[in-house]
Design a protein around this motif. Structure first.
Motif, PDB file in Angstrom:
ATOM      1  N   CYS A   1       0.834  -1.203   0.000  1.00 50.92           N
ATOM      2  CA  CYS A   1       0.000   0.000   0.000  1.00 50.92           C
ATOM      3  C   CYS A   1       0.871   1.256   0.000  1.00 50.92           C
ATOM      4  CB  CYS A   1      -0.882   0.045   1.248  1.00 50.92           C
ATOM      5  SG  CYS A   1      -1.852  -1.448   1.553  1.00 50.92           S
ATOM      6  N   TYR A   2       0.361   2.291  -0.647  1.00 50.75           N
ATOM      7  CA  TYR A   2       1.013   3.594  -0.549  1.00 50.75           C
ATOM      8  C   TYR A   2       0.014   4.698  -0.852  1.00 50.75           C
ATOM      9  CZ  TYR A   2       1.626   3.211  -5.708  1.00 50.75           C
ATOM     10  OH  TYR A   2       1.438   3.059  -7.069  1.00 50.75           O
ATOM     11  N   GLY A   3       0.298   5.864  -0.337  1.00 53.68           N
ATOM     12  CA  GLY A   3      -0.599   7.009  -0.493  1.00 53.68           C
ATOM     13  C   GLY A   3      -0.494   7.905   0.726  1.00 53.68           C
ATOM     14  N   GLY A   4      -1.197   9.024   0.693  1.00 49.62           N
ATOM     15  CA  GLY A   4      -1.121   9.993   1.768  1.00 49.62           C
ATOM     16  C   GLY A   4      -1.542   9.458   3.117  1.00 49.62           C
ATOM     17  N   LEU A   5      -2.460   8.486   3.146  1.00 51.90           N
ATOM     18  CA  LEU A   5      -2.901   7.912   4.418  1.00 51.90           C
ATOM     19  C   LEU A   5      -1.794   7.102   5.075  1.00 51.90           C
ATOM     20  CD1 LEU A   5      -5.396   7.617   6.263  1.00 51.90           C
ATOM     21  CD2 LEU A   5      -5.910   5.486   5.065  1.00 51.90           C
ATOM     22  N   MET A   6      -0.940   6.501   4.262  1.00 53.02           N
ATOM     23  CA  MET A   6       0.182   5.727   4.805  1.00 53.02           C
ATOM     24  C   MET A   6       1.314   6.665   5.199  1.00 53.02           C
ATOM     25  SD  MET A   6      -1.158   2.772   4.488  1.00 53.02           S
ATOM     26  CE  MET A   6       0.182   1.678   4.910  1.00 53.02           C
ATOM     27  N   MET A   7       1.848   7.385   4.218  1.00 51.67           N
ATOM     28  CA  MET A   7       2.889   8.389   4.454  1.00 51.67           C
ATOM     29  C   MET A   7       3.069   9.193   3.185  1.00 51.67           C
ATOM     30  SD  MET A   7       6.851   7.945   5.720  1.00 51.67           S
ATOM     31  CE  MET A   7       6.364   7.449   7.375  1.00 51.67           C
ATOM     32  N   PRO A   8       3.119  10.516   3.266  1.00 46.17           N
ATOM     33  CA  PRO A   8       3.347  11.348   2.076  1.00 46.17           C
ATOM     34  C   PRO A   8       4.780  11.190   1.581  1.00 46.17           C
ATOM     35  CG  PRO A   8       3.324  12.698   4.050  1.00 46.17           C
ATOM     36  CD  PRO A   8       2.911  11.326   4.484  1.00 46.17           C
ATOM     37  N   PRO A   9       5.077  11.656   0.360  1.00 42.17           N
ATOM     38  CA  PRO A   9       6.440  11.548  -0.167  1.00 42.17           C
ATOM     39  C   PRO A   9       7.468  12.214   0.743  1.00 42.17           C
ATOM     40  CG  PRO A   9       4.907  12.115  -1.917  1.00 42.17           C
ATOM     41  CD  PRO A   9       4.138  12.203  -0.631  1.00 42.17           C
TER      42      PRO A   9
END
Length: 275
Positions: free
Chosen positions: A236-244
């Motif tokens: 998973c990846y995305g803003g909910l996980m962690m932003p760049p």
């Protein structure tokens, strides 16, 4: 020999020592560069850019890779430079003792061009990275007329140990045919498309039978995380996980208090099976 004479000897030896250029942590020159080299690399400031989107396992407890976002919108004049920068970042992580796989998206027209394939192959060979650390992100599939050249280009890169990912998987017949023919290593599903419609679990299960790892992208809402769990997604990846973050921050994500705070908000099961 008196203390004064010893000091004189040390200073004289230091004065006569050949000049050594100062380097940054990744081994590149930052002092003594020509103006042309500075324009090409912008070494220090460029490598602090917030360009790397962390990818985690389904539970959000382990970093499993990183997506180099600048390549998603790269122009033709930027493409090779950014690809080289992405390879350099993966090499930086590897040399720092933490082999983090990196996904480098490439536009379709570049994968059809022999010129680009030759250039990409040279950059990959010169990086001397182990097999499995570099993944190529395929953004779209070409039309039927260019399909043969497209697949030939991908096969050339695969022979160099590059993994292949399809960045926008929606489960079409064309994509499944391509998945089976090319034996793709990863499929990326944009989770926003499932917020207002039923989950295509059968499609996901069919994709898993092809031994491809499933990635959920653009996790921004709590429902995205719930859908990811229902689909049995691997990564998973995305803003909910962690932003760049920057490439140096990526190297230390496991030690990040921010990361621990974010993941503490996600639903996990304890040893008794309770949430």
């Amino acid at each position: 020999m008196s203390p004064k004479s010893r000091l004189y000897t040390l200073v004289k030896a230091w004065k006569n020592k050949p000049f050594q250029e100062v380097r940054d942590a990744c081994g590149d020159h930052w002092l003594g560069l020509s103006d042309q080299a500075l324009e090409q690399h912008d070494c220090w400031s460029q490598r602090q850019a917030i360009s790397h989107e962390p990818i985690f396992n389904a539970g959000g407890t382990k970093l499993t890779g990183s997506l180099f976002r600048p390549l998603l919108t790269a122009t033709d004049t930027q493409l090779l430079r950014l690809f080289m920068e992405g390879l350099d970042t993966i090499s930086y992580w590897y040399r720092s003792g933490r082999p983090i796989p990196g996904i480098l998206p490439i536009p379709t027209h570049a994968l059809i061009s022999n010129h680009y394939i030759d250039a990409l192959s040279d950059l990959i060979l010169n990086s001397r990275l182990p097999v499995g650390l570099v993944s190529l992100g395929i953004q779209t599939l070409p039309n039927a007329e260019k399909a043969f050249a497209f697949k030939e280009g991908l096969l050339r890169l695969r022979r160099l140990g590059i993994l292949l990912h399809l960045m926008d998987f929606i489960g079409t017949a064309e994509q499944f045919l391509f998945l089976e023919e090319m034996q793709l290593d990863g499929l990326h599903i944009e989770m926003g498309q499932f917020r207002n419609q039923a989950l295509p679990i059968a499609v996901i299960e069919q994709a898993k039978k092809c031994s491809a790892q499933i990635y959920a992208s653009n996790l921004t809402l709590r429902i995205d995380l719930e859908n990811t769990s229902a689909l049995g997604i691997h990564h998973c990846y995305g803003g909910l996980m962690m932003p760049p973050v920057s490439r140096h921050q990526t190297l230390h994500i496991n030690d990040s208090r921010i990361a621990k705070a974010i993941f503490s908000l996600h639903p996990h099961k304890n040893q008794n099976g309770d949430k």
